[in-house]
Design a protein around this motif. Structure first.
Motif, PDB file in Angstrom:
ATOM      1  N   THR A  68      -7.941 -83.472  20.657  1.00 12.96           N
ATOM      2  CA  THR A  68      -9.299 -83.129  21.284  1.00 12.96           C
ATOM      3  C   THR A  68      -9.734 -84.653  21.757  1.00 12.96           C
ATOM      4  O   THR A  68      -9.319 -85.801  21.589  1.00 12.96           O
ATOM      5  CB  THR A  68     -10.344 -82.849  20.250  1.00 12.96           C
ATOM      6  N   THR A  99     -11.272 -76.397  29.281  1.00  9.80           N
ATOM      7  CA  THR A  99     -12.502 -76.428  29.061  1.00  9.80           C
ATOM      8  C   THR A  99     -13.078 -77.520  30.017  1.00  9.80           C
ATOM      9  O   THR A  99     -12.544 -78.498  30.332  1.00  9.80           O
ATOM     10  CB  THR A  99     -13.091 -76.860  27.901  1.00  9.80           C
ATOM     11  N   LYS A 114     -23.169 -81.279  22.418  1.00 10.04           N
ATOM     12  CA  LYS A 114     -22.019 -80.269  22.559  1.00 10.04           C
ATOM     13  C   LYS A 114     -20.770 -81.048  23.049  1.00 10.04           C
ATOM     14  O   LYS A 114     -20.002 -80.963  22.386  1.00 10.04           O
ATOM     15  CB  LYS A 114     -22.464 -79.213  23.507  1.00 10.04           C
ATOM     16  N   GLN A 115     -21.133 -81.962  23.999  1.00 13.56           N
ATOM     17  CA  GLN A 115     -19.857 -82.703  24.502  1.00 13.56           C
ATOM     18  C   GLN A 115     -19.565 -83.758  23.379  1.00 13.56           C
ATOM     19  O   GLN A 115     -18.364 -84.061  23.304  1.00 13.56           O
ATOM     20  CB  GLN A 115     -20.157 -83.182  25.787  1.00 13.56           C
ATOM     21  N   LEU A 117     -19.753 -83.394  20.352  1.00 14.15           N
ATOM     22  CA  LEU A 117     -19.057 -82.772  19.366  1.00 14.15           C
ATOM     23  C   LEU A 117     -17.702 -82.102  19.663  1.00 14.15           C
ATOM     24  O   LEU A 117     -16.400 -82.180  18.903  1.00 14.15           O
ATOM     25  CB  LEU A 117     -19.880 -81.780  18.647  1.00 14.15           C
ATOM     26  N   ASN A 118     -17.765 -81.519  20.716  1.00 12.99           N
ATOM     27  CA  ASN A 118     -16.555 -80.733  21.271  1.00 12.99           C
ATOM     28  C   ASN A 118     -16.338 -80.912  22.841  1.00 12.99           C
ATOM     29  O   ASN A 118     -16.560 -80.468  23.549  1.00 12.99           O
ATOM     30  CB  ASN A 118     -16.816 -79.144  21.204  1.00 12.99           C
ATOM     31  N   PRO A 119     -15.790 -82.262  22.984  1.00 17.23           N
ATOM     32  CA  PRO A 119     -15.310 -82.933  24.338  1.00 17.23           C
ATOM     33  C   PRO A 119     -14.716 -81.735  25.283  1.00 17.23           C
ATOM     34  O   PRO A 119     -13.661 -81.125  24.763  1.00 17.23           O
ATOM     35  CB  PRO A 119     -14.882 -84.140  24.116  1.00 17.23           C
ATOM     36  N   PRO A 120     -14.930 -81.494  26.412  1.00 17.31           N
ATOM     37  CA  PRO A 120     -14.076 -80.603  27.234  1.00 17.31           C
ATOM     38  C   PRO A 120     -12.798 -81.279  27.758  1.00 17.31           C
ATOM     39  O   PRO A 120     -12.924 -82.652  27.641  1.00 17.31           O
ATOM     40  CB  PRO A 120     -15.136 -80.414  28.667  1.00 17.31           C
ATOM     41  N   ASP A 121     -11.744 -80.401  28.071  1.00 17.68           N
ATOM     42  CA  ASP A 121     -10.664 -81.312  28.695  1.00 17.68           C
ATOM     43  C   ASP A 121     -10.973 -81.916  29.897  1.00 17.68           C
ATOM     44  O   ASP A 121     -10.426 -83.015  30.015  1.00 17.68           O
ATOM     45  CB  ASP A 121      -9.630 -80.200  28.897  1.00 17.68           C
ATOM     46  N   ARG A 138     -20.264 -91.970  19.094  1.00 17.95           N
ATOM     47  CA  ARG A 138     -19.002 -90.554  19.158  1.00 17.95           C
ATOM     48  C   ARG A 138     -18.416 -90.574  20.434  1.00 17.95           C
ATOM     49  O   ARG A 138     -17.281 -89.991  20.349  1.00 17.95           O
ATOM     50  CB  ARG A 138     -20.103 -89.464  18.712  1.00 17.95           C
ATOM     51  N   HIS A 142     -13.589 -90.130  22.020  1.00 19.61           N
ATOM     52  CA  HIS A 142     -13.074 -89.048  22.828  1.00 19.61           C
ATOM     53  C   HIS A 142     -12.211 -89.800  24.145  1.00 19.61           C
ATOM     54  O   HIS A 142     -11.640 -89.105  24.867  1.00 19.61           O
ATOM     55  CB  HIS A 142     -14.072 -88.187  23.506  1.00 19.61           C
TER      56      HIS A 142
END
Length: 897
Positions: A68, A99, A114-115, A117-121, A138, A142
């Motif tokens: 991720t 993503t 949101k990015q 916690l769950n970074p886009p590709d 945070r 990434h």
């Protein structure tokens, strides 16, 4: 193996879904080196599939990557491009199971979390927001996954301080991610090797794919007429020949003037950076749907925002630069298999000659070089602060190692320690031996300076006579020039300063003035030296047909030159300078381009002032310098100076002379703010310029001020070359009476056509937008009838068809959900407050009719604001100005509510 066959089965299958029957030449040439991992600069015409060229092999790799984090970052220079790229790439990512997200200044806190916690590709962002990624703890986690960085419209960034900042940021990114692939995309670049080095930094090999734009273009030049009425008629004829066209202008004021004259057609709209985002998007959407035939635009539409098919690009007036012409005409066609058609409408003699030269150079693909910035010291300070916010402390050696990997800073020498000492003086950092340590002020400074775009506060100009605000001036201009008694020109009118009070400039109309008048042309696009010289050559050779001039254009140019021949007036060319007297001084006709002429004019001005003790006013263009002089200074004095100046001393003379100019003061304040030496919100009235100049003497702030002046505003070497040509007698200098060409400098309105009012285009756009808005009518008498309709369809006064009452509220569509509360018999306190607001709304409509409905339809305008607007101004443009003012206030403040 073909480019298509290199791609994985998943990508090939998606290509078929997207109806890619075959790849373009651009894609065929660019995909293999990108697929092979090369750092690549791709130069190709707009509409030939550059984005897909870069992203198809990148997508291929993303499908294979595990873990991720941000795996690819796509950087664009504008938020509007972010929006456009997101809409284009979303489909691909969805089909491939990847993503994608966008992040910039307007991204919501929810989306940011949101990015994190769950970074886009794939992350689409701007250079400034990339800076912010290094700050968040945070987000930094990434960054190690990044394998590709794509920079779109790289030419827009490479020649600016935003680009210089970005080049160091890429090296900071490499500290987390290691070596990642770098891909740059551009429509036109004159020096591809240097731009590729800017992209990749030092010591990294790169590949360049350069698809010439010229074979894909058909460009013509047409004389539009020598007055604005005939020019507008020519524009109309051009628009009517096409089903869709972009009409490019060089300045906002020209766009407003043309827009005002063409709005009555109903099929033309205006698009420029001073309009709100909502209005710009609305214009783009209407053009894309075919609701309007032509869009009048400035550089706001130069970049590749997708607005659908464009049959032809019409350029009103010379585009000034080859690269700008290629960029703009490239918007036409915008399909892989089409030729882009463009027409330049020349508006005068200078304009015609220059347009022919630029078109000829465009056909040879002779774009100007992108001026890569080397060693910008305020950028250096900014990035040193960024490193310290990121790491807490860092050694000078490590900071220098990271910074010097960036191409524009590869030979920074002693600049890093010198800048660090300057920063320590302003308490941005601490220096303990070789170690740099951040301070609390460092973080505050960085948050306020994520962008290298100078912050400009606008200062209102208030007319004491009419008791109205007549315009604004940039704060930096006020700092450098404005004082009690000073005179200046705004909107074509001369004003004199009565007082500076409460952040406003109090003025009265002035009828005459002595001394220097400031020339403030922030929007002006400078004509390059090479273009101005070739334009002078065209005047000399008179080979208009060889340059593609049509019959009408050639006849117009011949008439001008013949009239001068008949008057025995020499024609200023690349080999002849003329000095011509007029009532207030001397016009020097010289084909040097803006920057060389700017430098030469200032040298002559300071030498004349030193010699005669009188102030000299200057106005500079690409083909002439206008000197406003006391009566004792004549053309012969200027000619004598030209032969006596030592070309080698021009830069030194300018350095001495510039210290006391408004231009230098303006620039040093800008740079001091970016250095953190002056608070960005410091009140200009409290800044002592003399103290600042003394404080910054011999510092990196002063050095950077000179560096920027001599690269972005003046061309000292170009001026020296002009003087050498004169002194070697390669160029003659002749004194003559005022000629047709010299007179054009006194009367020319190119790019400064005054619109009927300063913001006609904006007001007309607001009026049309509100008329097209939906409004919800609700009867507050019977409370049974409601109707959702467009403002334009409402009769005056509105009346309930059920009960006949005129107590009708005009509500926003979203307020429909509040109506049930108003209809209830038993109400809570909150519901009674809603009812009271609705009744107030209905009473305003009852007393003011349709005007109230128009005001209430505006964004953020409720009953209180509507009452205030109507009480202040009930009709005409001023009514819509008040609405726009209320909307702007709402947009600026609603996030705090």
């Amino acid at each position: 193996m073909s480019a298509r066959n290199l791609l994985s089965p998943e990508i090939q299958e998606t290509l078929l879904k997207r109806d890619f029957q075959e790849l373009s030449q651009t894609q065929q040439e660019a995909i293999p080196p990108i697929y092979g991992g090369d750092h690549l600069l791709l130069i190709a015409p707009t509409g030939t599939g550059k984005t897909e060229s870069a992203m198809l092999p990148v997508f291929d790799n993303l499908l294979r990557l595990q873990g991720t984090g941000f795996k690819a970052i796509y950087i664009t220079p504008l938020r509007a491009l972010n929006r456009d790229i997101l809409s284009r790439l979303k489909w691909w990512c969805h089909e491939l199971g990847l993503t994608v997200g966008v992040r910039h200044g307007d991204t919501s806190q929810y989306e940011r979390r949101k990015q994190a916690l769950n970074p886009p590709d794939l992350l689409i962002t701007t250079p400034e927001t990339l800076q912010a990624l290094f700050i968040g703890k945070r987000l930094r986690e990434h960054l190690p996954q990044v394998r590709h960085v794509i920079i779109d419209e790289i030419h827009e960034l490479a020649g600016s301080k935003r680009g210089a900042q970005l080049s160091i940021a890429l090296e900071r990114l490499a500290e987390y991610a290691g070596e990642f692939q770098r891909i740059g995309l551009s429509a036109t670049v004159g020096n591809p090797e240097e731009v590729a080095s800017f992209l990749t930094g030092t010591k990294r090999p790169h590949t360049i794919v350069n698809i010439p734009a010229a074979p894909h273009m058909d460009i013509s030049v047409r004389f539009a007429g020598d007055n604005f009425d005939s020019q507008v008629r020519t524009v109309e004829r051009c628009i009517e020949k096409e089903d869709s066209s972009l009409l490019f202008v060089n300045t906002r004021s020209t766009g407003e003037a043309l827009g005002h004259r063409l709005y009555g057609r109903g099929d033309v709209d205006v698009h420029h950076g001073s309009l709100s985002k909502e209005i710009r998007i609305d214009a783009e959407d209407r053009f894309k749907r075919g609701d309007i035939r032509s869009l009048i635009c400035t550089s706001s539409m130069e970049l590749g925002i997708d607005i659908g098919h464009i049959s032809r690009v019409i350029q009103f007036g010379s585009p000034r630069e080859v690269s700008r012409l290629l960029q703009r005409v490239g918007r036409a066609g915008h399909r892989l298999d089409t030729v882009s058609h463009g027409t330049i409408l020349a508006t005068g003699f200078d304009d015609l000659c220059e347009s022919l030269v630029i078109t000829n150079r465009a056909k040879q693909n002779a774009s100007e070089n992108v001026g890569i910035i080397h060693g910008a010291l305020d950028v250096l300070a900014n990035q040193i602060a960024a490193l310290l916010v990121e790491y807490g402390e860092v050694s000078i050696v490590r900071a220098r190692t990271i910074i010097e990997r960036a191409y524009g800073f590869s030979d920074s020498g002693n600049a890093v320690p010198e800048v660090c000492r300057q920063m320590a003086e302003h308490r941005l950092i601490k220096m303990e031996g070789d170690t740099l340590i951040r301070t609390g002020r460092c973080r505050t400074y960085l948050y306020g300076n994520l962008s290298m775009i100078p912050d400009e506060r606008k200062v209102q100009i208030f007319d004491l006579v009419s008791r109205r605000t007549v315009g604004t001036l940039d704060e930096s201009f006020v700092i450098g020039w404005i004082h009690t008694g000073a005179s200046f020109i705004v909107k074509g009118q001369l004003w004199q300063v009565v007082d500076l009070d409460d952040g406003k400039i109090i003025v009265e109309p002035a009828h005459s003035v002595s001394g220097e008048l400031p020339s403030w042309e922030g929007e002006q696009i400078p004509v390059p030296y090479a273009v101005a010289q070739e334009t002078g050559k065209l005047r000399r050779t008179r080979s208009f047909s060889a340059y593609g001039a049509g019959v009408i254009s050639e006849a117009y140019a011949d008439d001008i030159l013949t009239s001068m021949d008949d008057a025995d007036a020499p024609v200023a060319t690349d080999r002849c300078v003329t000095l011509e007297h007029f009532d207030e001084g001397v016009v020097m006709n010289i084909c040097g381009g803006h920057k060389a002429n700017e430098a030469l004019s200032r040298v002559i001005s300071v030498l004349l002032t030193a010699r005669y003790g009188s102030s000299v006013g200057i106005e500079v263009g690409a083909y002439r310098i206008l000197f406003r002089l006391p009566s004792q200074i004549r053309a012969a004095n200027i000619r004598e100076l030209l032969y006596s100046i030592d070309p080698a001393h021009i830069e030194g003379l300018l350095r001495l002379a510039m210290k006391h100019t408004a231009l230098f003061k303006w620039k040093i304040v800008q740079i001091a703010k970016k250095f953190g030496a002056i608070d960005p919100n410091a009140d200009y009235e409290r800044i002592s310029i003399h103290r600042l100049l003394d404080t910054f003497e011999g510092t990196p702030i002063q050095a950077e001020t000179y560096r920027e002046l001599f690269t972005t505003i003046m061309d000292a070497e170009g001026a020296a070359h002009l003087v050498r040509q004169i002194q070697s007698e390669e160029t003659t200098v002749t004194i003559a009476p005022l000629s047709a060409i010299g007179r054009e400098g006194l009367t020319s309105s190119r790019d400064i056509i005054p619109p009927p009012s300063e913001d006609q285009a904006i007001i007309a756009a607001v009026r049309r937008r509100i008329e097209d808005d939906n409004i919800l009518l609700f009867c507050m008498n019977c409370r049974k009838w409601k109707s959702l309709t467009k403002v334009s369809r409402i009769t005056d006064p509105p009346q309930c068809p059920k009960c006949g009452a005129r107590l009708v509220a005009a509500l926003k569509p979203w307020e429909d959900e509040l109506i049930p509360a108003v209809r209830k018999r038993e109400k809570t306190d909150e519901e009674r407050a809603i009812e009271k607001k609705f009744l107030k709304n209905a009473n305003i409509v009852l007393s003011s009719g349709r005007q109230a409905i128009v005001a209430l339809a505006a964004r953020g305008v409720g009953p209180e604001n509507a009452s205030r607007i109507i009480a202040k101004m009930r009709e005409g443009d001023d009514f819509y100005r008040e609405i726009l003012k209320a909307e702007r206030t709402y947009i600026k403040t609603h996030r705090f509510w």
